[in-house]
Motif scaffolding. Structure first.
Motif, PDB file in Angstrom:
ATOM      1  N   GLU A 167      -3.078   5.558  -0.225  1.00 33.70           N
ATOM      2  CA  GLU A 167      -4.133   4.569   0.012  1.00 33.70           C
ATOM      3  C   GLU A 167      -4.489   4.492   1.495  1.00 33.70           C
ATOM      4  OE1 GLU A 167      -3.215   1.391  -3.624  1.00 33.70           O
ATOM      5  OE2 GLU A 167      -2.447   0.995  -1.611  1.00 33.70           O
ATOM      6  N   GLN A 212      -7.778   2.662  -4.334  1.00 37.47           N
ATOM      7  CA  GLN A 212      -8.422   2.132  -3.135  1.00 37.47           C
ATOM      8  C   GLN A 212      -7.923   2.952  -1.960  1.00 37.47           C
ATOM      9  OE1 GLN A 212      -7.117  -1.934  -2.443  1.00 37.47           O
ATOM     10  NE2 GLN A 212      -4.947  -1.368  -2.525  1.00 37.47           N
ATOM     11  N   LYS A 213      -8.708   2.999  -0.898  1.00 39.97           N
ATOM     12  CA  LYS A 213      -8.214   3.721   0.276  1.00 39.97           C
ATOM     13  C   LYS A 213      -8.848   3.198   1.554  1.00 39.97           C
ATOM     14  CE  LYS A 213     -11.290   7.749   0.152  1.00 39.97           C
ATOM     15  NZ  LYS A 213     -11.477   9.123  -0.317  1.00 39.97           N
ATOM     16  N   MET A 241     -10.040  -1.423   3.668  1.00 42.57           N
ATOM     17  CA  MET A 241      -9.467  -0.891   2.429  1.00 42.57           C
ATOM     18  C   MET A 241     -10.553  -1.098   1.368  1.00 42.57           C
ATOM     19  SD  MET A 241      -6.648   0.506   1.131  1.00 42.57           S
ATOM     20  CE  MET A 241      -5.227   0.066   2.132  1.00 42.57           C
ATOM     21  N   VAL A 242     -11.037   0.013   0.781  1.00 45.93           N
ATOM     22  CA  VAL A 242     -12.203  -0.034  -0.102  1.00 45.93           C
ATOM     23  C   VAL A 242     -11.831   0.495  -1.486  1.00 45.93           C
ATOM     24  CG1 VAL A 242     -14.606   0.700  -0.385  1.00 45.93           C
ATOM     25  CG2 VAL A 242     -13.674   0.368   1.923  1.00 45.93           C
ATOM     26  N   ARG A 243     -12.236  -0.217  -2.527  1.00 41.29           N
ATOM     27  CA  ARG A 243     -11.970   0.240  -3.903  1.00 41.29           C
ATOM     28  C   ARG A 243     -12.773   1.493  -4.230  1.00 41.29           C
ATOM     29  NH1 ARG A 243      -8.828  -2.532  -6.867  1.00 41.29           N
ATOM     30  NH2 ARG A 243      -9.623  -1.602  -8.781  1.00 41.29           N
ATOM     31  N   MET A 244     -12.268   2.287  -5.174  1.00 40.61           N
ATOM     32  CA  MET A 244     -12.845   3.613  -5.425  1.00 40.61           C
ATOM     33  C   MET A 244     -14.292   3.559  -5.901  1.00 40.61           C
ATOM     34  SD  MET A 244     -10.695   4.731  -8.843  1.00 40.61           S
ATOM     35  CE  MET A 244     -11.428   6.337  -8.978  1.00 40.61           C
ATOM     36  N   VAL A 281     -14.883  -5.907  -3.305  1.00 42.61           N
ATOM     37  CA  VAL A 281     -14.545  -4.489  -3.500  1.00 42.61           C
ATOM     38  C   VAL A 281     -13.657  -3.962  -2.379  1.00 42.61           C
ATOM     39  CG1 VAL A 281     -16.630  -4.040  -4.840  1.00 42.61           C
ATOM     40  CG2 VAL A 281     -16.664  -3.670  -2.349  1.00 42.61           C
ATOM     41  N   GLY A 282     -13.156  -4.867  -1.539  1.00 40.89           N
ATOM     42  CA  GLY A 282     -12.267  -4.425  -0.465  1.00 40.89           C
ATOM     43  C   GLY A 282     -12.124  -5.463   0.609  1.00 40.89           C
ATOM     44  N   ASN A 315       0.828  -1.206   0.000  1.00 41.99           N
ATOM     45  CA  ASN A 315       0.000   0.000   0.000  1.00 41.99           C
ATOM     46  C   ASN A 315       0.864   1.259   0.000  1.00 41.99           C
ATOM     47  OD1 ASN A 315      -1.681  -1.988   2.282  1.00 41.99           O
ATOM     48  ND2 ASN A 315      -2.644  -1.362   0.370  1.00 41.99           N
ATOM     49  N   TRP A 351     -16.117   3.691  -2.384  1.00 45.22           N
ATOM     50  CA  TRP A 351     -15.644   4.438  -1.208  1.00 45.22           C
ATOM     51  C   TRP A 351     -16.469   5.680  -0.894  1.00 45.22           C
ATOM     52  CZ3 TRP A 351     -10.124   5.472  -3.560  1.00 45.22           C
ATOM     53  CH2 TRP A 351     -10.146   6.590  -4.389  1.00 45.22           C
TER      54      TRP A 351
END
Ligand code: THG
Length: 367
Positions: free
Chosen positions: A257, A288-289, A336-339, A316-317, A253, A342
């Motif tokens: 992120e 992702q963040k 951690m979630v994909r854009m 998705v995360g 990461n 999010w």
């Protein structure tokens, strides 16, 4: 319940005798050292932390010391945070990145002098990376792990307790600054910092021999303040959005992120080893963040592996930390979630080991 087998590889700390006498119920391993995780129960420890004052054995936050004419140059090679404005007496939370911009650690840097720094590390063997850079670049700097063990004093009554042991001037130490205070004829660095959102201090105990005398002095002085042994509390740190290296993020990461972009000055951090890589990812933005996630349903079990975050049958995360919050009456989590998912308010599903639950991505953490 399964036990942890102790041995020389799993280091004790200068405070371990006090921790045991205070009735520690569980440990984890952090930097090859014991780190208490429970005293009474996670929920009791949590309520007490938010109302009183606790003494934490966080000796496992080991220091990587840099000493010599190239210390400041080496420090800037390690992090994308611009250190030029940092003064002696200050602490900075600094992402440490490799040549790809991957996070190697998220320590607190302590500037003791222009040519002397402590890097107060999270759980990864950062010493090897720092030593290798110093050696490979032929830098004029000594890199080692000194006999320095942080002891944290955390909670709303921390100021009152500390003033009794170190004098009223300890109250004047500002957030992420430190002062030098006497204890039994020894100079100790004391910073206003710590791994909770309840306020408090960290004492960098230099010399293991004064560990137990200091521990005992703090407990003696704090009797009527309901002082108790404590430790970083899972529930409280999730509410506060404090990240745990190795759990919530790792070298795959980037700081961006991890929501640590605010601690990066990639354009001006000249010399940072991961700078070129980060300039590239910072331009595009992360895909992702790390997000706060509220998980519905009954109390979640312990999160000892990543739980998939799903939406429309697709992953998705991942959830990396989760706990029931008594104060918020819901399960609080870090993921951690994909854009694509999010946006605050996005509804997702979390595949916890006991059951799949509805969950919502939040705008911010709870504290
Ligand atoms: N104190 C010290 N060393 C440490 C930790 C610590 N080493 C290991 C680990 N904790 C490193 N990780 C963190 C994570 C968060 C913070 C500090 C160290 C922290 N963050 C605040 C926040 O996010 O609100 C403040 C950051 C800032 O504003 O600069 O304190 O706890 N010695």
């Amino acid at each position: 319940m399964v036990a942890l087998s102790l041995s020389h590889r799993l280091r004790r700390t200068p405070f371990s005798d006090g921790v045991e006498a205070s009735g520690v119920k569980a440990y984890t391993v952090y930097n090859h050292m014991l780190l208490p995780t429970v005293f009474r129960s996670p929920a009791e420890d949590y309520h007490h932390l938010k109302t009183a004052v606790q003494i934490w054995d966080v000796a496992c936050e080991r220091q990587v010391e840099l000493r010599g004419p190239d210390a400041a140059r080496l420090m800037q090679m390690l992090t994308p945070r611009d250190l030029r404005g940092m003064n002696v007496g200050q602490c900075y939370y600094v992402p440490i990145v490799d040549e790809t911009g991957g996070m190697l650690n998220d320590p607190v840097a302590v500037k003791l002098a222009e040519d002397r720094w402590w890097i107060s590390i999270a759980d990864s063997d950062l010493l090897y990376w720092v030593k290798a850079i110093a050696h490979g670049w032929r830098l004029d700097v000594l890199v080692d792990e000194p006999d320095v063990s942080p002891l944290a004093v955390q909670g709303p009554k921390a100021d009152d307790l500390m003033a009794r042991v170190f004098g009223d001037s300890v109250r004047d130490v500002r957030f992420f600054r430190y002062g030098v205070f006497d204890f039994q004829g020894r100079n100790l660095v004391i910073a206003r910092s710590g791994y909770s959102k309840q306020g408090g201090y960290e004492i960098y105990v230099e010399g293991g021999d004064i560990g137990m005398p200091l521990w005992n002095a703090l407990f003696e002085a704090g009797k009527d303040l309901d002082v108790h042994a404590g430790c970083p509390n899972l529930i409280e740190r999730i509410e506060g959005g404090l990240l745990s290296y190795g759990n919530d993020m790792n070298s795959n990461n980037t700081p961006h992120e991890c929501g640590l972009g605010k601690f990066c000055n990639t354009h001006t951090a000249i010399g940072c080893i991961g700078r070129d890589a980060l300039l590239r990812v910072a331009k595009e933005g992360p895909v992702q963040k790390i997000c706060a996630v509220e998980i519905e349903g009954p109390n979640v079990p312990g999160c000892d592996r990543w739980w998939p975050i799903m939406a429309g049958g697709k992953r998705v995360g991942r959830i990396s930390s989760a706990a029931w919050s008594p104060d918020h009456n819901t399960n609080v989590a870090i993921g951690m979630v994909r854009m694509t998912h999010w946006e605050p308010g996005t509804e997702v599903e979390v595949e916890a080991p006991d059951q799949t639950r509805r969950a919502v991505v939040r705008e911010a953490f709870w504290a």
